[in-house]
Structure formats: structure tokens, C-alpha cells
Design a protein around this motif. Structure first.
Motif, PDB file in Angstrom:
ATOM      1  N   VAL A 211     -20.773  -8.540  -5.830  1.00  0.00           N
ATOM      2  CA  VAL A 211     -20.581  -9.433  -6.980  1.00  0.00           C
ATOM      3  C   VAL A 211     -19.855 -10.694  -6.533  1.00  0.00           C
ATOM      4  O   VAL A 211     -18.961 -10.658  -5.675  1.00  0.00           O
ATOM      5  CB  VAL A 211     -19.798  -8.709  -8.096  1.00  0.00           C
ATOM      6  N   GLU A 212     -20.225 -11.844  -7.135  1.00  0.00           N
ATOM      7  CA  GLU A 212     -19.534 -13.106  -6.900  1.00  0.00           C
ATOM      8  C   GLU A 212     -18.904 -13.587  -8.204  1.00  0.00           C
ATOM      9  O   GLU A 212     -19.555 -13.593  -9.247  1.00  0.00           O
ATOM     10  CB  GLU A 212     -20.506 -14.169  -6.389  1.00  0.00           C
ATOM     11  N   ILE A 213     -17.648 -14.004  -8.131  1.00  0.00           N
ATOM     12  CA  ILE A 213     -16.919 -14.521  -9.296  1.00  0.00           C
ATOM     13  C   ILE A 213     -16.457 -15.942  -8.977  1.00  0.00           C
ATOM     14  O   ILE A 213     -15.745 -16.168  -8.000  1.00  0.00           O
ATOM     15  CB  ILE A 213     -15.690 -13.643  -9.647  1.00  0.00           C
ATOM     16  N   GLY A 214     -16.841 -16.912  -9.817  1.00  0.00           N
ATOM     17  CA  GLY A 214     -16.561 -18.315  -9.545  1.00  0.00           C
ATOM     18  C   GLY A 214     -15.181 -18.765  -9.968  1.00  0.00           C
ATOM     19  O   GLY A 214     -14.374 -18.004 -10.552  1.00  0.00           O
ATOM     20  N   ALA A 215     -14.910 -20.023  -9.712  1.00  0.00           N
ATOM     21  CA  ALA A 215     -13.590 -20.603  -9.945  1.00  0.00           C
ATOM     22  C   ALA A 215     -13.189 -20.533 -11.418  1.00  0.00           C
ATOM     23  O   ALA A 215     -13.995 -20.797 -12.306  1.00  0.00           O
ATOM     24  CB  ALA A 215     -13.576 -22.061  -9.477  1.00  0.00           C
ATOM     25  N   TYR A 216     -11.953 -20.138 -11.656  1.00  0.00           N
ATOM     26  CA  TYR A 216     -11.316 -20.127 -12.985  1.00  0.00           C
ATOM     27  C   TYR A 216     -11.963 -19.155 -13.972  1.00  0.00           C
ATOM     28  O   TYR A 216     -11.672 -19.218 -15.171  1.00  0.00           O
ATOM     29  CB  TYR A 216     -11.278 -21.542 -13.583  1.00  0.00           C
ATOM     30  N   SER A 217     -12.802 -18.277 -13.504  1.00  0.00           N
ATOM     31  CA  SER A 217     -13.361 -17.270 -14.392  1.00  0.00           C
ATOM     32  C   SER A 217     -12.356 -16.146 -14.613  1.00  0.00           C
ATOM     33  O   SER A 217     -11.446 -15.923 -13.810  1.00  0.00           O
ATOM     34  CB  SER A 217     -14.676 -16.707 -13.829  1.00  0.00           C
ATOM     35  N   VAL A 218     -12.538 -15.426 -15.735  1.00  0.00           N
ATOM     36  CA  VAL A 218     -11.629 -14.346 -16.118  1.00  0.00           C
ATOM     37  C   VAL A 218     -12.460 -13.100 -16.376  1.00  0.00           C
ATOM     38  O   VAL A 218     -13.429 -13.139 -17.131  1.00  0.00           O
ATOM     39  CB  VAL A 218     -10.816 -14.722 -17.376  1.00  0.00           C
ATOM     40  N   VAL A 219     -12.064 -11.987 -15.763  1.00  0.00           N
ATOM     41  CA  VAL A 219     -12.740 -10.703 -15.944  1.00  0.00           C
ATOM     42  C   VAL A 219     -11.711  -9.681 -16.403  1.00  0.00           C
ATOM     43  O   VAL A 219     -10.692  -9.464 -15.737  1.00  0.00           O
ATOM     44  CB  VAL A 219     -13.424 -10.241 -14.643  1.00  0.00           C
ATOM     45  N   GLY A 220     -11.987  -9.059 -17.562  1.00  0.00           N
ATOM     46  CA  GLY A 220     -11.026  -8.149 -18.169  1.00  0.00           C
ATOM     47  C   GLY A 220     -11.029  -6.759 -17.565  1.00  0.00           C
ATOM     48  O   GLY A 220     -11.872  -6.410 -16.723  1.00  0.00           O
ATOM     49  N   PRO A 221     -10.114  -5.895 -18.015  1.00  0.00           N
ATOM     50  CA  PRO A 221      -9.903  -4.589 -17.385  1.00  0.00           C
ATOM     51  C   PRO A 221     -11.006  -3.573 -17.644  1.00  0.00           C
ATOM     52  O   PRO A 221     -11.153  -2.624 -16.865  1.00  0.00           O
ATOM     53  CB  PRO A 221      -8.582  -4.118 -18.008  1.00  0.00           C
ATOM     54  N   ASP A 222     -11.773  -3.733 -18.704  1.00  0.00           N
ATOM     55  CA  ASP A 222     -12.782  -2.736 -19.068  1.00  0.00           C
ATOM     56  C   ASP A 222     -14.193  -3.212 -18.759  1.00  0.00           C
ATOM     57  O   ASP A 222     -15.158  -2.764 -19.383  1.00  0.00           O
ATOM     58  CB  ASP A 222     -12.651  -2.395 -20.554  1.00  0.00           C
ATOM     59  N   VAL A 223     -14.298  -4.092 -17.785  1.00  0.00           N
ATOM     60  CA  VAL A 223     -15.587  -4.685 -17.410  1.00  0.00           C
ATOM     61  C   VAL A 223     -16.123  -3.985 -16.167  1.00  0.00           C
ATOM     62  O   VAL A 223     -15.382  -3.713 -15.221  1.00  0.00           O
ATOM     63  CB  VAL A 223     -15.436  -6.195 -17.157  1.00  0.00           C
ATOM     64  N   ARG A 224     -17.436  -3.711 -16.181  1.00  0.00           N
ATOM     65  CA  ARG A 224     -18.132  -3.193 -14.995  1.00  0.00           C
ATOM     66  C   ARG A 224     -19.312  -4.109 -14.696  1.00  0.00           C
ATOM     67  O   ARG A 224     -20.104  -4.414 -15.588  1.00  0.00           O
ATOM     68  CB  ARG A 224     -18.614  -1.765 -15.225  1.00  0.00           C
ATOM     69  N   ILE A 225     -19.446  -4.528 -13.442  1.00  0.00           N
ATOM     70  CA  ILE A 225     -20.498  -5.471 -13.052  1.00  0.00           C
ATOM     71  C   ILE A 225     -21.250  -4.904 -11.850  1.00  0.00           C
ATOM     72  O   ILE A 225     -20.643  -4.531 -10.840  1.00  0.00           O
ATOM     73  CB  ILE A 225     -19.923  -6.857 -12.723  1.00  0.00           C
ATOM     74  N   GLY A 226     -22.588  -4.885 -11.957  1.00  0.00           N
ATOM     75  CA  GLY A 226     -23.415  -4.285 -10.928  1.00  0.00           C
ATOM     76  C   GLY A 226     -23.744  -5.208  -9.767  1.00  0.00           C
ATOM     77  O   GLY A 226     -23.424  -6.404  -9.765  1.00  0.00           O
ATOM     78  N   ALA A 227     -24.436  -4.655  -8.807  1.00  0.00           N
ATOM     79  CA  ALA A 227     -24.708  -5.317  -7.533  1.00  0.00           C
ATOM     80  C   ALA A 227     -25.478  -6.613  -7.717  1.00  0.00           C
ATOM     81  O   ALA A 227     -26.376  -6.729  -8.544  1.00  0.00           O
ATOM     82  CB  ALA A 227     -25.490  -4.374  -6.628  1.00  0.00           C
ATOM     83  N   GLY A 228     -25.117  -7.603  -6.914  1.00  0.00           N
ATOM     84  CA  GLY A 228     -25.862  -8.849  -6.853  1.00  0.00           C
ATOM     85  C   GLY A 228     -25.642  -9.810  -8.000  1.00  0.00           C
ATOM     86  O   GLY A 228     -26.227 -10.895  -8.010  1.00  0.00           O
ATOM     87  N   THR A 229     -24.812  -9.461  -8.955  1.00  0.00           N
ATOM     88  CA  THR A 229     -24.571 -10.348 -10.095  1.00  0.00           C
ATOM     89  C   THR A 229     -23.626 -11.465  -9.689  1.00  0.00           C
ATOM     90  O   THR A 229     -22.625 -11.245  -9.003  1.00  0.00           O
ATOM     91  CB  THR A 229     -24.004  -9.555 -11.290  1.00  0.00           C
TER      92      THR A 229
END
Length: 262
Positions: A20-38
Motif C-alpha cells: 500500500v502507498e499513502i501520500g502526503a498529509y493523508s490520514v488513516v484511522g485505526p479501524d481501516v484495512r487496505i488491501g494490496a496494491g492500493t
């Protein structure tokens, strides 16, 4: 390894695949699940009990998994589920479900969701849809596979739009739209079968002609809807090559609770 920009804020309890890639200044909360390649672009907020599948792409400034915009919501742990390979453009807003429905908003796979699209609480969106800029769904709306929502179209809560339907620009939907139907205007009105879309998806001439006949039974014959459905059943038995498509039309009419746009 997961690529997280140093300015991003990712809760350590979030579950992110290693790719997974997360860009600048983004926010991801505690109950989030993100799959491969997103890939999550800059300035995106993903919150709530949100599950995202594989190979999705989120552009900047979207708000994903926010609390439902429903006065009855009391903070229950409802969910948002997103499938695979969706393209989500700028400023989209997808809300979690409510306890008054199934408690989940679901978005399928292979959808193009363009700028400023709003998908409210408890909506169910199928696969391979296109939502053009500013298309909006109120709560509890169900949208079938391959539906196209043109720019600035809007759907009233609890409406359903059947598979392969086409909704024209700035159209206001207040009743159910059967599968395969092209609808536009404000107030909305049906304008035949989505022939071009069906051709692109490999429907044969015989199948399209059968659906055109079904449309005439519903909209042009002057028959009461119950009688039109009986004629649809007869047409289904007489045209086996289109039986599945005609059955989908008839099943949709049987399940409609708001009445169909006519």
C-alpha cells in the motif's frame, strides 16, 4: 514495504498490506484495512470501520468512511466496504452505514467514481459502474452493475437503479429505474433502452430487440404494470436467447417498493 509519506498520519492499529502507498498529509484511522496494491494520494482521509480491497486508487482530497449524515446515527460501529480496482477521483465522499439498515455501505469493484461523487450511508453500488462528476446518491440507494450516472445526477433515498441503466446529466431520480433503461430530465423520464451500452457489452441483436419489446410493454402499451409483467413472462418464454435479461427486468419490477419511473 508499505510506502507512507512522512507527513501522513496512519494509526498504528490500521491494517495495511505491505504494498500500500499513502501520500502526503493523508490520514488513516485505526479501524481501516487496505488491501494490496492500493494507492492513496495526498490529503485523503480514510476513517471509520472501512475495508478497502486490492489495487484501488484514491486521488487527493477525498473523505472515505466518514460518519453517516443521518440525524438518527448515535455513533454505532457501522462499516464501509470497497472492493477492488476502483478509481476514486478528487473530493469524493463515501459514508459508513447506519444501524437503521444493514449497517454497511458497499461499493463493488472496477468502478470509476469521478470528482465530487457522493455515496451516502447504506448505499449498495455494484461493479463496473461509472459515476461522472458530482453524481450523488442519498441514503439507502442500490445501483446495479454497469450503470452510468452522468454529471450532476442525483438519486432520492431508497431508490434502486437496475443493471445497465443510463442516467442522463442533471437527472433527478425519485423512483426506481428498471434495468437497461435510459432515463434523463428533471423530472426524470424514460427514453428507451440503453442500446449503445448493451452493444458494447456484447448483447446480441436478438437480446436487444427482446429488451426493446419489454420496454414497449412497460412504457408504451398502456397496460397496467401487473398486466405488463404477465406479458413480460410470456415474452421471456418465447425468446430463450434473452430469457435471463428479461427475467432480470421482471424480477426488478417485482422487487420495486417506490414504484418505477414512468
Amino acid at each position: 514495504m508499505t510506502v507512507i509519506h512522512p507527513t501522513a498520519v496512519v494509526d498504528p492499529r490500521a491494517e495495511l498490506d505491505d504494498t500500500v502507498e499513502i501520500g502526503a498529509y493523508s490520514v488513516v484511522g485505526p479501524d481501516v484495512r487496505i488491501g494490496a496494491g492500493t494507492r492513496v494520494g495526498p490529503h485523503v482521509v480514510i476513517d471509520g470501520h472501512t475495508t478497502i480491497g486490492r489495487d484501488n486508487q484514491f486521488f487527493q482530497f477525498s473523505s472515505i468512511g466518514g460518519a453517516p449524515q443521518d440525524k438518527k446515527h448515535r455513533g454505532e460501529p457501522t462499516r464501509l466496504e470497497i472492493g477492488d480496482r476502483n478509481l476514486v477521483r478528487e473530493f469524493c465522499t463515501f459514508n459508513c452505514g447506519t444501524a437503521n439498515d444493514a449497517g454497511v455501505t458497499r461499493i463493488g469493484s472496477d468502478n470509476w467514481l469521478l470528482a465530487y461523487v457522493h455515496i451516502a450511508h447504506d448505499c449498495v453500488v455494484g461493479n463496473n459502474t461509472i459515476f461522472s462528476n458530482n453524481a450523488s446518491l442519498a441514503g439507502h440507494v442500490h445501483v446495479g452493475d454497469w450503470v452510468i450516472m452522468s454529471g450532476f445526477s442525483a438519486v432520492h433515498q431508497f431508490c434502486k437503479i437496475g443493471a445497465h441503466a443510463f442516467v442522463g446529466m442533471t437527472t433527478s431520480i425519485t423512483q426506481d429505474v428498471p434495468p437497461y433503461v435510459l432515463i434523463s430530465g428533471n423530472p426524470s423520464a424514460p427514453h428507451g433502452i440503453n442500446i449503445e451500452g448493451l452493444k458494447r457489452r456484447g448483447y446480441t441483436r436478438e437480446q436487444i430487440n427482446a429488451l426493446r419489446n419489454a420496454y414497449k410493454l412497460i412504457y408504451k402499451s398502456g397496460l397496467p404494470l401487473e398486466q405488463a409483467k404477465q406479458e413480460l413472462a410470456r415474452l421471456e418464454s418465447e425468446t430463450p436467447e434473452a430469457a435471463e435479461a428479461l427475467r432480470a427486468m421482471r424480477d426488478f419490477l417485482d422487487s420495486s417498493t417506490r414504484g418505477i419511473a414512468r
